[in-house]
Design a protein around this motif. Sequence first.
Motif, PDB file in Angstrom:
ATOM      1  N   LEU A   1       5.304  30.586  29.812  1.00 51.89           N
ATOM      2  CA  LEU A   1       5.532  31.825  29.096  1.00 51.89           C
ATOM      3  C   LEU A   1       6.385  31.789  27.809  1.00 51.89           C
ATOM      4  N   PRO A   2       6.071  32.984  27.038  1.00 51.37           N
ATOM      5  CA  PRO A   2       6.346  32.669  25.543  1.00 51.37           C
ATOM      6  C   PRO A   2       8.099  32.448  25.309  1.00 51.37           C
ATOM      7  N   ARG A   3       8.082  31.851  24.332  1.00 48.66           N
ATOM      8  CA  ARG A   3       9.691  31.392  24.196  1.00 48.66           C
ATOM      9  C   ARG A   3      10.357  32.643  23.399  1.00 48.66           C
ATOM     10  N   LEU A   4      11.481  32.852  23.756  1.00 51.72           N
ATOM     11  CA  LEU A   4      12.216  34.013  23.137  1.00 51.72           C
ATOM     12  C   LEU A   4      12.786  33.744  21.667  1.00 51.72           C
TER      13      LEU A   4
ATOM     14  N   PHE B   1      -1.529  39.428  17.220  1.00 52.77           N
ATOM     15  CA  PHE B   1      -0.180  39.002  17.228  1.00 52.77           C
ATOM     16  C   PHE B   1       0.070  38.646  18.551  1.00 52.77           C
ATOM     17  N   VAL B   2       0.229  39.619  19.580  1.00 47.64           N
ATOM     18  CA  VAL B   2       0.468  39.388  20.952  1.00 47.64           C
ATOM     19  C   VAL B   2      -0.381  38.218  21.516  1.00 47.64           C
ATOM     20  N   GLU B   3      -1.573  38.119  21.282  1.00 43.49           N
ATOM     21  CA  GLU B   3      -2.533  36.997  21.751  1.00 43.49           C
ATOM     22  C   GLU B   3      -2.026  35.529  21.432  1.00 43.49           C
ATOM     23  N   THR B   4      -1.303  35.591  20.061  1.00 42.51           N
ATOM     24  CA  THR B   4      -1.085  34.153  19.593  1.00 42.51           C
ATOM     25  C   THR B   4       0.390  34.008  20.199  1.00 42.51           C
ATOM     26  N   TRP B   5       1.350  35.041  20.258  1.00 35.38           N
ATOM     27  CA  TRP B   5       2.413  34.722  20.837  1.00 35.38           C
ATOM     28  C   TRP B   5       2.681  34.429  22.686  1.00 35.38           C
ATOM     29  N   TRP B   6       1.686  35.449  23.072  1.00 32.61           N
ATOM     30  CA  TRP B   6       1.514  35.321  24.592  1.00 32.61           C
ATOM     31  C   TRP B   6       0.152  35.148  25.053  1.00 32.61           C
ATOM     32  N   PRO B   7      -0.574  33.930  25.039  1.00 30.21           N
ATOM     33  CA  PRO B   7      -1.852  33.668  24.967  1.00 30.21           C
ATOM     34  C   PRO B   7      -2.592  34.008  26.334  1.00 30.21           C
ATOM     35  N   THR B   8      -3.739  34.548  26.136  1.00 34.13           N
ATOM     36  CA  THR B   8      -4.539  34.559  27.530  1.00 34.13           C
ATOM     37  C   THR B   8      -4.901  33.200  28.125  1.00 34.13           C
TER      38      THR B   8
END
Length: 707
Positions: free
Chosen positions: A295-298, A411-418
């Motif tokens: 999961l992405p880092r805060l 941007f979302v895909e980079t921070w929280w990738p599929t």
Amino acid sequence: MRRKPALDNGTAAAAIAEEQEFLDQATARRDTLADHLQAELSAEALDALERARLRMLRQQYEELRRATEGLVFGRLDGLDGTVRHIGRVGLRDDDEDGEPLLVDWRAPAARPFYTATAVDPQGLARRRHIRTTGSAVVGVDDEPLDGTITTDLVGEGALLAALDQRRTGRMSTAISTLQREQDDIIRAEATGPLIVQGGPGTGKTVVALHRVAYLLFAHQTMAEQAVLVLGPSPRFLDYIGQVLPALGETAVVAATCDTLLPGISVGRDESRTLAEIKGRALWQPALDNYVTSLLPRLRDLKLRWEGEFYVIPAATVSQALAAVRGRPYHQARRAFAEQLHHILAEAVIDQREALMNEMEEGFEDILARVDRSMHYDPGAPAGSDVDGLLSEQEVEDLRQRISENVAIARFVETWWPTLDAETLLSDLLTDGDLLARFAPQLSVEEIAAIAAEPAPWASSDIPLLDAVADLLGDIDAPQQQGEFVADHARRQRGWVYGHITVDEAQELSEMQWHMVVRRCPSRSITAVGDIDQAEAAHRHTSWAQAVQAVLGDRWTSAELTICYRTPREVMELTEPVLRQACSHNAPPRAVRASGISPWVRTVTPAELGDVAAEAVRHLRERWHGGTVGVIAPADRIAELQAVLDDDVPVLSAAQSKGLEWDATLLVDPNGITTEPRGWNGLYVALTRCTQELGQLVIAQSVRRSAR
């Protein structure tokens, strides 16, 4: 046990004629109803409600169309003079409000047909079994329930006649010959896991499949969600493939644990050692922690919109993440992205309003003069062109534009990738450091063995892959395809079934049990098997051990104690085999004898091929029109296949599980005992026949010297 005498010729002929008249009436009524349904099905569905109605009618039509053989098979005569006929489907005559012409075997009114006894006649004077071939009644068996005849079998004559029939290589329905202990399980509540222990020939598979048909009849919601039937092998599924369609059931998906994942197949064999390691329950929390770690880092998120940068503080991001916690990875990602679109829209609105406020502080007089010059109407609709504030529609348009913006999506895909389940699991299983981090219960040697495995998926990888896919969730919402609910279900990995039936359940690993439970969170599960026939690599020797890690103590048990299929002469051989297998169970009680003693012949390895071919030829002659199967140790199968006809099945003990033949030739039983769980395998091999068992024993001195 006092058995009833056969009807004399005159009485039998009159009874057959009487039942033939009723069968003709029921057949005509079935055809009329089927024609009526077919006419209705020709109409075009104009809306979703009509499509749903036509699906229901099509299921009813299919049920009637398939109800040919055995349309009527029973009759109940009450002490009050009432007569009820029992059949494969329920039929009403033209008077829809009157008594049914034919009672469906699954209906409560039909239950005494399976449960009434002389001690508990349940208001009945007589039970009659009606034997048919096609559209002709060929025999009846009357069973008085007044205590003059005692037997522990329901419809003994019909049952024994069915058991003596030649095997066809495909299982058929048994609705006319179900016994009381079988019927009790078939109609049991489906509110939680039910584990059914049954030795060879007790009808475990018959019970499991007929329970599916009963539950689909009794619980409409299950039909709307479909039922999953899990078997041990494609050969087994082919063997049982005719049963549920013959009972008119279409809301059923049949699969093995290896075929549950759409688009995924097993590409290689594996060692028992690795299969056991990867079947352990420890993998479920290990994989959960592994996916959670991705999961992405805060942190603060800096996004650009229409040339301006907007910073979403880490505290706001944390709140949004908390709101989606607990969902699968990709579902959480979708939900977070939706929240982010709203958060960014609010930030854009807030910044615009702040700018407008600054302007208003310096130019209030100018704005007032402008308003007067524009003849400002306080009742007119507000909007950004008038007072700088966005209308509700403009706000919604802004959010929509943000949600469709390619740069924001990137941007979302980079921070929280599929993520891809296969890639993720492969990365874990081939990286010793990752395995040590997320599965610390594994030894150094076990980690090294797992990491050294080749690329294609093995059978024990499928439950792990299923767990990862479940933790990730679908990237997009699944699309329903196909006309029937079963078509939708089999195409979707995450489909939630109304009920799951597992045959040969003793073979399931702990991770395979996880596969089962996640497809039925209500835990409406029926699992049938014989713990003494377990051949799989896991170390379970009791049902409690087998299901503890996944089901805990929240399951109920039932037992089938009577062996109907395997003759008494063969079952007498099994007790010492069970002792060698360290079983604590007694073999089931056989209720029939074939009159044929099992025979044994000792041969040398050089003689084996010729003697086996000769033995099979004689067995096929004796059981012409039936089936003969050969069971042997795995290392002798190729040798035997080379000398036997292609249509003779030559299987290992594990492969023969759940199958039956009129006659079995068991080759090298001592060799089977040397295989893993060999005594359990021998127990399986001995009990596959319905009539005759022959054994070819390899001279022991020769077998030992060959090792």
